[in-house]
Design a protein around this motif. Structure first.
Motif, PDB file in Angstrom:
ATOM      1  N   TYR A  34       0.846  -1.189   0.000  1.00 59.42           N
ATOM      2  CA  TYR A  34       0.000   0.000   0.000  1.00 59.42           C
ATOM      3  C   TYR A  34       0.884   1.243   0.000  1.00 59.42           C
ATOM      4  N   LEU A  35       0.669   2.125  -0.972  1.00 56.97           N
ATOM      5  CA  LEU A  35       1.512   3.314  -1.113  1.00 56.97           C
ATOM      6  C   LEU A  35       0.668   4.574  -1.147  1.00 56.97           C
ATOM      7  N   ASP A  36       1.193   5.626  -0.549  1.00 53.11           N
ATOM      8  CA  ASP A  36       0.657   6.967  -0.733  1.00 53.11           C
ATOM      9  C   ASP A  36       1.764   7.781  -1.382  1.00 53.11           C
ATOM     10  N   LEU A  37       1.625   8.043  -2.675  1.00 53.69           N
ATOM     11  CA  LEU A  37       2.700   8.674  -3.436  1.00 53.69           C
ATOM     12  C   LEU A  37       2.847  10.164  -3.137  1.00 53.69           C
ATOM     13  N   VAL A  38       1.915  10.730  -2.370  1.00 51.96           N
ATOM     14  CA  VAL A  38       2.057  12.129  -1.963  1.00 51.96           C
ATOM     15  C   VAL A  38       2.999  12.242  -0.780  1.00 51.96           C
ATOM     16  N   THR A  39       2.776  11.407   0.228  1.00 53.94           N
ATOM     17  CA  THR A  39       3.578  11.490   1.451  1.00 53.94           C
ATOM     18  C   THR A  39       4.758  10.524   1.451  1.00 53.94           C
ATOM     19  N   HIS A  40       4.748   9.543   0.557  1.00 52.52           N
ATOM     20  CA  HIS A  40       5.831   8.561   0.512  1.00 52.52           C
ATOM     21  C   HIS A  40       6.312   8.421  -0.930  1.00 52.52           C
ATOM     22  N   PRO A  41       7.172   9.334  -1.387  1.00 47.74           N
ATOM     23  CA  PRO A  41       7.645   9.263  -2.774  1.00 47.74           C
ATOM     24  C   PRO A  41       8.452   7.998  -3.030  1.00 47.74           C
ATOM     25  N   LEU A  42       8.435   7.579  -4.265  1.00 50.04           N
ATOM     26  CA  LEU A  42       9.165   6.370  -4.639  1.00 50.04           C
ATOM     27  C   LEU A  42      10.661   6.564  -4.470  1.00 50.04           C
ATOM     28  N   PRO A  43      11.395   5.491  -4.145  1.00 48.19           N
ATOM     29  CA  PRO A  43      12.854   5.589  -4.075  1.00 48.19           C
ATOM     30  C   PRO A  43      13.439   6.006  -5.422  1.00 48.19           C
ATOM     31  N   ILE A  44      14.578   6.658  -5.368  1.00 50.80           N
ATOM     32  CA  ILE A  44      15.254   7.057  -6.599  1.00 50.80           C
ATOM     33  C   ILE A  44      15.907   5.836  -7.235  1.00 50.80           C
ATOM     34  N   LEU A  45      15.596   5.617  -8.501  1.00 49.13           N
ATOM     35  CA  LEU A  45      16.164   4.491  -9.242  1.00 49.13           C
ATOM     36  C   LEU A  45      17.218   4.994 -10.221  1.00 49.13           C
ATOM     37  N   PRO A  46      18.050   4.082 -10.745  1.00 47.23           N
ATOM     38  CA  PRO A  46      18.990   4.472 -11.802  1.00 47.23           C
ATOM     39  C   PRO A  46      18.255   5.145 -12.951  1.00 47.23           C
ATOM     40  N   GLU A  47      18.894   6.127 -13.572  1.00 47.19           N
ATOM     41  CA  GLU A  47      18.242   6.928 -14.606  1.00 47.19           C
ATOM     42  C   GLU A  47      17.688   6.068 -15.740  1.00 47.19           C
ATOM     43  N   GLU A  48      18.376   4.963 -16.051  1.00 45.08           N
ATOM     44  CA  GLU A  48      17.956   4.108 -17.167  1.00 45.08           C
ATOM     45  C   GLU A  48      16.605   3.428 -16.908  1.00 45.08           C
ATOM     46  N   LEU A  49      16.189   3.332 -15.649  1.00 49.20           N
ATOM     47  CA  LEU A  49      14.951   2.632 -15.311  1.00 49.20           C
ATOM     48  C   LEU A  49      13.797   3.585 -14.988  1.00 49.20           C
ATOM     49  N   ARG A  50      14.058   4.871 -14.935  1.00 49.54           N
ATOM     50  CA  ARG A  50      13.040   5.811 -14.458  1.00 49.54           C
ATOM     51  C   ARG A  50      11.844   5.912 -15.382  1.00 49.54           C
ATOM     52  N   SER A  51      12.069   5.889 -16.681  1.00 44.80           N
ATOM     53  CA  SER A  51      10.937   6.009 -17.599  1.00 44.80           C
ATOM     54  C   SER A  51      10.031   4.791 -17.494  1.00 44.80           C
ATOM     55  N   THR A  52      10.622   3.602 -17.286  1.00 47.17           N
ATOM     56  CA  THR A  52       9.822   2.397 -17.108  1.00 47.17           C
ATOM     57  C   THR A  52       9.024   2.461 -15.816  1.00 47.17           C
ATOM     58  N   LEU A  53       9.676   2.866 -14.739  1.00 46.03           N
ATOM     59  CA  LEU A  53       8.971   2.980 -13.465  1.00 46.03           C
ATOM     60  C   LEU A  53       7.853   4.008 -13.554  1.00 46.03           C
ATOM     61  N   SER A  54       8.119   5.130 -14.223  1.00 47.03           N
ATOM     62  CA  SER A  54       7.105   6.176 -14.350  1.00 47.03           C
ATOM     63  C   SER A  54       5.893   5.701 -15.133  1.00 47.03           C
ATOM     64  N   ALA A  55       6.112   4.784 -16.100  1.00 44.18           N
ATOM     65  CA  ALA A  55       4.992   4.234 -16.862  1.00 44.18           C
ATOM     66  C   ALA A  55       4.138   3.309 -15.998  1.00 44.18           C
TER      67      ALA A  55
ATOM     68  N   VAL B 224      15.137  -2.114  -4.215  1.00 43.91           N
ATOM     69  CA  VAL B 224      15.512  -3.359  -4.900  1.00 43.91           C
ATOM     70  C   VAL B 224      14.281  -3.983  -5.562  1.00 43.91           C
ATOM     71  N   PHE B 225      13.160  -3.998  -4.849  1.00 42.33           N
ATOM     72  CA  PHE B 225      11.906  -4.525  -5.410  1.00 42.33           C
ATOM     73  C   PHE B 225      11.542  -3.793  -6.697  1.00 42.33           C
ATOM     74  N   LEU B 226      11.618  -2.470  -6.691  1.00 42.62           N
ATOM     75  CA  LEU B 226      11.243  -1.687  -7.871  1.00 42.62           C
ATOM     76  C   LEU B 226      12.219  -1.882  -9.025  1.00 42.62           C
ATOM     77  N   ILE B 227      13.498  -2.025  -8.722  1.00 42.36           N
ATOM     78  CA  ILE B 227      14.479  -2.299  -9.772  1.00 42.36           C
ATOM     79  C   ILE B 227      14.173  -3.638 -10.442  1.00 42.36           C
ATOM     80  N   ASP B 228      13.889  -4.659  -9.633  1.00 39.46           N
ATOM     81  CA  ASP B 228      13.525  -5.966 -10.197  1.00 39.46           C
ATOM     82  C   ASP B 228      12.242  -5.871 -11.018  1.00 39.46           C
ATOM     83  N   LEU B 229      11.291  -5.072 -10.538  1.00 42.48           N
ATOM     84  CA  LEU B 229      10.030  -4.899 -11.261  1.00 42.48           C
ATOM     85  C   LEU B 229      10.261  -4.261 -12.626  1.00 42.48           C
ATOM     86  N   CYS B 230      11.076  -3.218 -12.660  1.00 41.37           N
ATOM     87  CA  CYS B 230      11.371  -2.543 -13.931  1.00 41.37           C
ATOM     88  C   CYS B 230      12.107  -3.461 -14.890  1.00 41.37           C
ATOM     89  N   ARG B 231      13.016  -4.255 -14.379  1.00 43.78           N
ATOM     90  CA  ARG B 231      13.739  -5.194 -15.238  1.00 43.78           C
ATOM     91  C   ARG B 231      12.785  -6.192 -15.890  1.00 43.78           C
TER      92      ARG B 231
END
Length: 278
Positions: free
Chosen positions: A72-93, A147-154
């Motif tokens: 469960y996430l609240d993206l207003v009060t709990h922003p996502l961790p910073i990922l490597p630049e190469e994965l940011r567009s995928t995470l943003s999608a 780490v979870f989000l990096i694996d998800l983007c991959r």
């Protein structure tokens, strides 16, 4: 942020309900169907789905049940961790970095995963540390979620992912092609006439179809994409705001400041200095 584990979740009747947070449903094993609005995904064990604020969903299992982790996430009060630049567009999608950047296609996202155990390791650590009051626990939670989000983007980049259907209409292929071009080339000037010529349609028709497809005008979609990119850069703190604005496609600092505040609710400086930015 919270993580909840259901070792044997059983629900035999569909009753879709809305969520007031961003919900990540991580199905580890089991069979059933995941209803997400009008979309239905057959589950055979191994998927991650994202349901955004206000969207409807329900998971229906067989009599054997499913093993599921809910995040469960609240993206207003709990922003996502910073990922490597190469994965940011995928995470943003998959996970827009702010609720105001949601559109028709990213309201609900489904991703098939072939190795659920990779994600279980991170989720177990998060669940354990969130109940731990010892020093460093929150840092381990943040790192494990990163780490979870990096694996998800991959996985998403390797196997693709399914975006929500914008409506019951069938849209021309060029609508998605243009959307992806704007995602990729957001930092450079875009010409509606050139986009329309490439699609073989008039500017007016392109604008009408794109708005119906995404819920945003071409200009709105492009500006949102630029704001999304600027948020990542602001959180890194190292660059001057004018440098970020220019590199993200804004050629006027005052316009960037006004636009950022209109969409995010605070100026870039206020966002950079807010408690939400870690």
């Amino acid at each position: 942020m919270a993580v909840q584990h259901f070792p044997r979740y059983i629900n035999l009747q569909q009753r879709q309900h809305s969520v007031d947070v961003v919900l990540l449903s991580v199905i580890i094993r089991g069979r059933g169907r995941h209803y997400m609005g009008k979309e239905v995904h057959e589950e055979i064990g191994g998927s991650i789905s994202v349901t955004h604020y206000g969207q409807m969903h329900d998971i229906v299992t067989d009599s054997q049940g499913m093993e599921i982790y809910n995040i469960y996430l609240d993206l207003v009060t709990h922003p996502l961790p910073i990922l490597p630049e190469e994965l940011r567009s995928t995470l943003s999608a998959i996970l827009p970095v702010h609720p105001s950047l949601q559109h028709h296609l990213n309201r609900r996202v489904w991703i098939g995963i072939d190795k659920p155990e990779i994600f279980v390791a991170s989720l177990k650590r998060i669940e354990k540390e969130m109940d731990n009051a010892t020093p460093g626990a929150i840092d381990i939670v943040r790192h494990s979620f990163q780490v979870f989000l990096i694996d998800l983007c991959r996985v998403a980049e390797r196997h693709g992912f399914t975006l929500s259907q914008s409506s019951d209409c069938v849209f021309p292929i060029w609508a998605e092609k243009i959307r992806r071009e704007l995602d990729r080339d957001f930092a450079i000037p875009q010409d509606l006439h050139k986009l329309a010529k490439g699609a073989g349609v008039s500017v007016a028709y392109l604008c009408r179809i794109f708005k119906a497809y995404t819920g945003k005008t071409v200009v709105e979609y492009l500006v949102d994409r630029r704001i999304q990119a600027s948020i990542w850069r602001l959180r890194e703190r190292g660059e001057k705001i004018i440098t970020i604005a220019l590199s993200c496609g804004f050629n006027d600092l005052a316009y960037f400041n006004r636009t950022f505040k209109r969409i995010i609710g605070m100026t870039p400086s206020e966002y950079r200095n807010s408690k939400a930015v870690i």
